[in-house]
Motif scaffolding. Structure first.
Motif, PDB file in Angstrom:
ATOM      1  N   LYS A  72     -15.394   8.389   5.019  1.00 30.27           N
ATOM      2  CA  LYS A  72     -14.856   7.292   5.928  1.00 30.27           C
ATOM      3  C   LYS A  72     -14.865   5.975   5.049  1.00 30.27           C
ATOM      4  N   VAL A  73     -13.737   5.491   4.724  1.00 19.67           N
ATOM      5  CA  VAL A  73     -13.390   4.392   3.738  1.00 19.67           C
ATOM      6  C   VAL A  73     -13.211   3.064   4.564  1.00 19.67           C
ATOM      7  N   ASP A  74     -13.805   2.207   4.212  1.00 22.17           N
ATOM      8  CA  ASP A  74     -13.961   0.908   4.962  1.00 22.17           C
ATOM      9  C   ASP A  74     -13.393  -0.332   3.924  1.00 22.17           C
ATOM     10  N   TYR A  75     -12.825  -1.557   4.839  1.00 19.55           N
ATOM     11  CA  TYR A  75     -12.796  -2.695   4.289  1.00 19.55           C
ATOM     12  C   TYR A  75     -11.567  -2.997   3.499  1.00 19.55           C
ATOM     13  N   MET A  76     -10.456  -2.305   3.494  1.00 20.76           N
ATOM     14  CA  MET A  76      -9.426  -2.569   2.629  1.00 20.76           C
ATOM     15  C   MET A  76      -8.609  -3.796   3.093  1.00 20.76           C
ATOM     16  N   TYR A  77      -8.382  -4.064   4.164  1.00 19.99           N
ATOM     17  CA  TYR A  77      -7.765  -5.209   4.812  1.00 19.99           C
ATOM     18  C   TYR A  77      -6.634  -5.689   3.854  1.00 19.99           C
ATOM     19  N   SER A  78      -5.649  -4.943   3.675  1.00 22.23           N
ATOM     20  CA  SER A  78      -4.623  -5.599   2.646  1.00 22.23           C
ATOM     21  C   SER A  78      -3.350  -4.429   2.707  1.00 22.23           C
ATOM     22  N   ASP A  79      -2.105  -5.180   2.518  1.00 25.16           N
ATOM     23  CA  ASP A  79      -0.916  -4.509   2.682  1.00 25.16           C
ATOM     24  C   ASP A  79      -0.148  -4.733   1.200  1.00 25.16           C
ATOM     25  N   THR A  80      -0.797  -5.021   0.404  1.00 26.41           N
ATOM     26  CA  THR A  80      -0.148  -5.519  -0.851  1.00 26.41           C
ATOM     27  C   THR A  80       0.112  -3.996  -1.583  1.00 26.41           C
ATOM     28  N   GLN A  81       1.226  -4.233  -2.461  1.00 29.32           N
ATOM     29  CA  GLN A  81       1.581  -2.957  -3.447  1.00 29.32           C
ATOM     30  C   GLN A  81       0.294  -2.477  -4.079  1.00 29.32           C
ATOM     31  N   SER A  82      -0.472  -3.483  -4.629  1.00 30.28           N
ATOM     32  CA  SER A  82      -1.670  -2.988  -5.305  1.00 30.28           C
ATOM     33  C   SER A  82      -2.761  -2.283  -4.554  1.00 30.28           C
ATOM     34  N   THR A  83      -2.936  -2.363  -3.053  1.00 27.42           N
ATOM     35  CA  THR A  83      -3.626  -1.565  -2.365  1.00 27.42           C
ATOM     36  C   THR A  83      -2.998  -0.286  -2.073  1.00 27.42           C
ATOM     37  N   PHE A  84      -1.760  -0.203  -1.917  1.00 31.49           N
ATOM     38  CA  PHE A  84      -0.825   0.961  -1.755  1.00 31.49           C
ATOM     39  C   PHE A  84      -1.235   1.888  -2.703  1.00 31.49           C
ATOM     40  N   GLN A  85      -1.165   1.298  -4.190  1.00 32.08           N
ATOM     41  CA  GLN A  85      -1.429   2.181  -4.973  1.00 32.08           C
ATOM     42  C   GLN A  85      -2.756   2.660  -5.367  1.00 32.08           C
ATOM     43  N   TRP A  86      -3.727   2.101  -4.760  1.00 36.15           N
ATOM     44  CA  TRP A  86      -5.214   2.650  -4.604  1.00 36.15           C
ATOM     45  C   TRP A  86      -5.058   3.801  -3.431  1.00 36.15           C
ATOM     46  N   TYR A  87      -4.364   3.412  -2.491  1.00 37.81           N
ATOM     47  CA  TYR A  87      -4.379   4.547  -1.466  1.00 37.81           C
ATOM     48  C   TYR A  87      -3.839   5.899  -2.075  1.00 37.81           C
ATOM     49  N   ASP A  88      -2.678   5.725  -2.861  1.00 35.19           N
ATOM     50  CA  ASP A  88      -2.181   6.590  -3.725  1.00 35.19           C
ATOM     51  C   ASP A  88      -3.262   7.376  -4.307  1.00 35.19           C
ATOM     52  N   ALA A  89      -4.180   6.695  -5.126  1.00 32.35           N
ATOM     53  CA  ALA A  89      -4.918   7.174  -6.064  1.00 32.35           C
ATOM     54  C   ALA A  89      -6.266   8.080  -5.344  1.00 32.35           C
ATOM     55  N   ILE A  90      -6.557   7.196  -4.256  1.00 30.41           N
ATOM     56  CA  ILE A  90      -7.817   8.139  -3.603  1.00 30.41           C
ATOM     57  C   ILE A  90      -7.371   9.211  -2.852  1.00 30.41           C
ATOM     58  N   LEU A  91      -6.053   9.181  -2.229  1.00 27.76           N
ATOM     59  CA  LEU A  91      -5.667  10.251  -1.697  1.00 27.76           C
ATOM     60  C   LEU A  91      -5.370  11.412  -2.684  1.00 27.76           C
ATOM     61  N   ARG A  92      -4.912  11.261  -3.963  1.00 29.36           N
ATOM     62  CA  ARG A  92      -4.892  12.274  -4.908  1.00 29.36           C
ATOM     63  C   ARG A  92      -6.258  12.874  -5.109  1.00 29.36           C
ATOM     64  N   ASP A  93      -7.372  11.983  -5.233  1.00 34.75           N
ATOM     65  CA  ASP A  93      -8.512  12.202  -5.692  1.00 34.75           C
ATOM     66  C   ASP A  93      -9.095  13.140  -4.717  1.00 34.75           C
ATOM     67  N   THR A  94      -9.236  12.615  -3.386  1.00 33.63           N
ATOM     68  CA  THR A  94      -9.833  13.392  -2.341  1.00 33.63           C
ATOM     69  C   THR A  94      -9.227  14.727  -2.014  1.00 33.63           C
ATOM     70  N   ALA A  95      -8.014  14.778  -2.227  1.00 32.35           N
ATOM     71  CA  ALA A  95      -7.149  15.980  -2.225  1.00 32.35           C
ATOM     72  C   ALA A  95      -7.870  17.038  -3.292  1.00 32.35           C
ATOM     73  N   GLU A  96      -7.902  16.463  -4.542  1.00 35.33           N
ATOM     74  CA  GLU A  96      -8.586  17.365  -5.463  1.00 35.33           C
ATOM     75  C   GLU A  96      -9.984  17.824  -5.152  1.00 35.33           C
ATOM     76  N   GLN A  97     -10.672  17.135  -4.527  1.00 33.69           N
ATOM     77  CA  GLN A  97     -12.116  17.286  -4.201  1.00 33.69           C
ATOM     78  C   GLN A  97     -12.176  18.167  -2.746  1.00 33.69           C
ATOM     79  N   HIS A  98     -10.968  18.365  -2.204  1.00 32.51           N
ATOM     80  CA  HIS A  98     -11.208  18.935  -0.925  1.00 32.51           C
ATOM     81  C   HIS A  98     -12.114  18.122   0.075  1.00 32.51           C
TER      82      HIS A  98
END
Length: 909
Positions: A400-426
């Motif tokens: 459970k990941v907390d405190y992002m509090y942003s809709d900026t493009q850089s934050t969505f790029q972070w979402y892309d990255a952590i979603l890829r990484d958590t998928a790789e780790q199952h």
């Protein structure tokens, strides 16, 4: 500044532009348009449903000035008035002076399956038109319009190759001024309260956070015009773009799409923007809509067998300090095991020193652990590469990941990255302190839930809960954290609290009470044991966001899992009789269990009903009810399915701990027994070679058994060889047994694990930052290894720097702080260079203390920021446990970033 070079453009047809949107069957092309005497033209797209009162039609109008507008009708009645379309980049104004150069149409049909949500199996049919326009300077704009039976959506296509910078959109939704509106002041946390108002008067309900006469509102925003409801939101947002919200000028009926922080977004072209989305229909259509997911890209994960929705007990809400208490977390694990809950969620405060042991304790009971993270600990790729494989190796199954509090493009790029990484780790993931779902759970099905809601932790507001059922929870799983029955000063009834996890869909449902609070409500416990968190079907039964004649608001929602229907009803306001027509049940007789409030607490009643009946439940002020229905059968008296728990087993290792020098070999024996009960199936025992340190080896065979009866012993033997270059310290060698979960279905195997602790004698120079911490406490964030304290995340510090001197090794702390290290009685001296880190620009004051086996060995006076490092040393001869402690200097811990530079031990060779 260099002069801008004009790009060489490549002509792209409407067909090529449409390829950006996805595949589908082309059924028509170059359809005609209507034209008026003033030169304007209109192109219409009608939904796929049969002609009738509810059919949607979207009209795109190009006026004589070359301006685009979009209007929507439902059954011939306007629901969205003509609103502007268009987009501006740093090079082109594509909002005016446009002319049509191509049109293509097709029908898009997709079937897909979700892992979470209101409906697992999905089927979507949408009529699509791609209109390609050319601006005065030759630049092209594609407008892709989709119309389904539950709404409309459009996006822009920018065909230029290379970098594209969007500065703003003209996109506007225009409502009748008197349309009822349920709006939420925009904040990136989406944790503000919604208010009922009108489309024109929305700003009057906005707190004083507006910019002049313009106020911002967050998605999803609900309107009612005539007999239709319109829910505005967006879909398919990722790091190519930013999130957006709606800006509204006082008195206007127009709501303009505004990019996050009004900042430009830059991507590589060709670019397809997010879908501007309007779910349109009756309330039943809105509640049941899957349009946001239908518009999202397909799943990026082929094998989703490791993704498992479920219930978790979560201690932070009702017992705030407990996530830092290992023994208390075991109480929550025990409760989950006893009641068939899949998970225990350990929130802020957990320690790496004991989480692995808690995971082993839980998995042996058939319970998996979910672990909370501040996003600052996972913000960079290096942090994710360090933490995610580590917690996966511990046996944690989700974060459970907390405190992002942003809709900026850089934050969505972070979402892309952590979603890829958590998928790789199952690893499954729940986003807290996050933005709203925009189809994310279809594309990344390991996303089990998202907060983006003013939930139970923000206090109670019964009216808010009604609004949420028709707004936020429509667009995706909602981590509301319900069922705090023992809450002091609770503002709703017990039955209403029990109904919330039915009314609110969430792939992980985090139950909010403590074991003692649940135990006081056995009727609720029994219901929650049966409650799924992913659904085959969802129906609005009755209610709506508007006040009823009695002055209350109601929402009754039914959700089906296999052949059982679960029903939740909530009421906000004065007491009333809640009515639930049971037409959703289908043919035949059904057994209906209903739980309502009485003066003595919750009461369960059972009766037989048919689809022709209406359930009527008298409800107190801010009351409600929960129910479950199942096909009636002779002799059946309830709708329960058995709660199957993992049996108690015993796994022992011989030895349980040992000491071995580098290069030495250690024999390991294991014995596994089911003392009593039935038979275990598909049993496997192994020493986990994958988790041995580099350079270590193990010999010996796995042991398997198709069945293992109670009282039978399963044994295994291995030899482990320590790596020749292994530094001193403690290493854990895992041995585990797995067997088929007696719960069956898709439940993962039960995992029973024990650890052989191998002590490698400390030798030569050993650094404190390389040793495992027996205990750890820190005044701000975690203790950092080989860097300064930084912020709240792990690994977010800087090089250790005191008085201009940088130290490659050491510990970064924030007062008050303490770590303990096992030094095995082998080290004779500890040395460090200590002081306040330079990152605090001369601020801060701290003290340093060294203890051996609880006895003070050395200490400093108060050291202040900006000063040079102080040498601190201590004789540690014969010491087993070394403690390094930091105090706050007597003036609080602000800016008290304390560095232990070098922090080295001299140990026997």
């Amino acid at each position: 500044m260099r002069p801008r070079q004009r790009r060489t453009r490549q002509a792209v047809t409407g067909v090529a532009l449409a390829a950006l949107v996805g595949s589908g069957l082309v059924v028509a092309a170059a359809a005609p348009s209507s034209a008026t005497q003033d030169g304007s033209r209109t192109w219409s797209v009608t939904g796929p449903g049969a002609p009738g009162a509810a059919r949607l039609t979207a009209d795109v109008d190009l006026d004589a000035a070359g301006d685009l507008h979009l209007a929507v009708e439902r059954g011939g009645t306007p629901v969205l008035l003509p609103g502007r379309l268009g987009i501006t980049t740093d090079e082109h104004d594509l909002t005016t002076g446009l002319r049509l150069v191509d049109r293509r149409e097709r029908t898009v049909h997709e079937s897909y399956r979700m892992t979470t949500g209101k409906q697992l199996d999905r089927s979507a049919t949408m009529r699509e038109a791609t209109l390609t326009f050319q601006g005065a300077d030759g630049a092209r704009l594609g407008v892709v319009l989709r119309v389904s039976d539950d709404g409309i959506a459009y996006r822009y296509l920018l065909d230029e190759p290379g970098q594209v910078t969007v500065t703003q959109e003209a996109s506007t939704f225009d409502l009748p001024a008197d349309a009822k509106a349920w709006v939420q002041p925009y904040q990136p946390s989406y944790e503000t309260e919604r208010t009922e108002t009108t489309a024109a008067a929305a700003n009057e309900a906005q707190p004083k956070t507006c910019d002049g006469d313009t106020c911002s509102f967050g998605y999803p925003t609900l309107f009612k015009t005539g007999g239709s409801y319109v829910l505005l939101t967006e879909a398919d947002v990722d790091g190519r773009y930013s999130g957006s919200h709606l800006d509204h000028q006082d008195g206007s009926s127009a709501y303009r799409v505004a990019l996050a922080e009004d900042a430009p977004v830059t991507s590589q072209g060709p670019l397809a923007t997010p879908w501007r989305t309007a779910i349109v229909g009756g309330l039943d259509t809105v509640v049941g809509s899957t349009l946001v997911d239908d518009l999202a890209p397909p799943s990026k994960i082929k094998d989703t067998s490791w993704i498992r929705p479920g219930m978790d007990d979560w201690s932070w809400l009702s017992d705030g300090s407990s996530p830092g208490n290992f023994e208390r977390q075991k109480d929550f694990v025990d409760y989950a095991a006893q009641h068939g809950l899949e998970y225990t969620l350990v929130d802020a405060g957990w320690q790496a020193s004991w989480v692995p042991e808690l995971v082993r304790y839980a998995r042996a009971k058939g319970v998996d652990i979910l672990l909370w993270f501040d996003w600052n600990a996972l913000r960079t790729q290096a942090q994710r590469d360090a933490w995610l494989p580590k917690v996966k190796a511990w046996g944690v199954v989700g974060v459970k990941v907390d405190y992002m509090y942003s809709d900026t493009q850089s934050t969505f790029q972070w979402y892309d990255a952590i979603l890829r990484d958590t998928a790789e780790q199952h690893l499954m993931i729940d986003f807290h302190g996050a933005t709203i779902p925009r189809g994310l759970q279809r594309t990344w099905p390991q996303v089990t839930s998202v907060e983006a809601v003013r939930g139970e932790e923000n206090g109670q507001n019964p009216t808010r809960d009604i609004f949420l059922a028709f707004t936020r929870n429509v667009v995706g799983s909602m981590d509301y954290t319900p069922t705090w029955f023992s809450r002091p000063g609770r503002k709703d009834t017990l039955a209403r609290e029990l109904a919330l996890p039915v009314v609110f869909e969430s792939g992980w449902t985090s139950l909010g009470d403590k074991p003692e609070g649940f135990a006081a409500q056995p009727v609720a416990e029994r219901y929650l044991e049966q409650l799924p968190t992913a659904w085959d079907e969802t129906r609005l039964v009755s209610g709506g966001p508007e006040q009823q004649p009695a002055g209350d608001r109601q929402a009754v929602i039914a959700r089906r899992s296999a052949d059982r229907w679960f029903v939740g009803g909530i009421l906000a306001g004065a007491s009333d009789t809640m009515k639930a027509p049971l037409g959703f049940l289908g043919k035949g007789s059904w057994l209906l269990e209903t739980i309502g409030d009485t003066d003595g607490g919750l009461q369960r009643t059972v009766r037989t009903v048919t689809a022709a009946d209406t359930l009527e439940v008298p409800s107190a002020e801010n009351g409600g009810f929960a129910a479950v229905a199942c096909p009636a059968a002779k002799g059946r008296t309830d709708c329960e399915q058995p709660v199957v728990t993992a049996p108690a087993t015993s796994l022992t290792l011989d030895p349980a701990s040992t000491t071995a020098a580098p290069g030495a070999s250690v024999p390991v024996g294991a014995s596994f027994v089911l003392p009593q009960g039935g038979t275990l199936r598909h049993v496997r025992m192994t020493l986990d070679r994958d988790r041995l340190p580099a350079g270590w080896t193990a010999t010996g065979q796995d042991v398997t058994r198709g069945s293992l009866r109670a009282g039978e012993e399963l044994t295994g033997d291995w030899t482990v060889t320590v790596g020749k270059d292994q530094p001193g310290g403690s290493v854990e060698v895992p041995v585990w047994v797995e067997y088929a979960n007696p719960a069956g279905g898709n439940a993962p195997p039960v995992h029973v694990e024990q650890i052989l602790r191998v002590a490698i004698p400390l030798h030569g120079t050993a650094y404190a930052s390389d040793q495992p911490f027996l205990t750890e406490a820190n005044g701000w964030g975690p203790v950092e290894r080989d860097q300064s304290n930084g912020e709240t995340g792990s690994g977010d510090g800087h090089p250790l720097t005191i008085g201009g001197t940088v130290y490659d090794k050491g510990l970064g702390m924030n007062a008050t702080a303490k770590v303990t290290i096992d030094i095995q009685g082998r080290c004779t001296r500890f040395e460090a260079h200590v002081g306040v880190d330079d990152e605090n620009a001369g601020k801060g004051s701290v003290t340093f203390t060294v203890l051996g086996d609880g006895r003070q060995l050395a200490a400093t006076g108060v050291l202040k920021g900006g000063a040079a490092a102080v040498d601190l040393s201590a004789d540690t001869t014969g010491v087993q446990t070394l403690t390094l402690s930091v105090g706050d200097g007597g003036d609080g811990n602000a800016f008290d970033h304390a560095d232990w530079g070098t922090a080295a031990l001299t140990c026997a060779d």
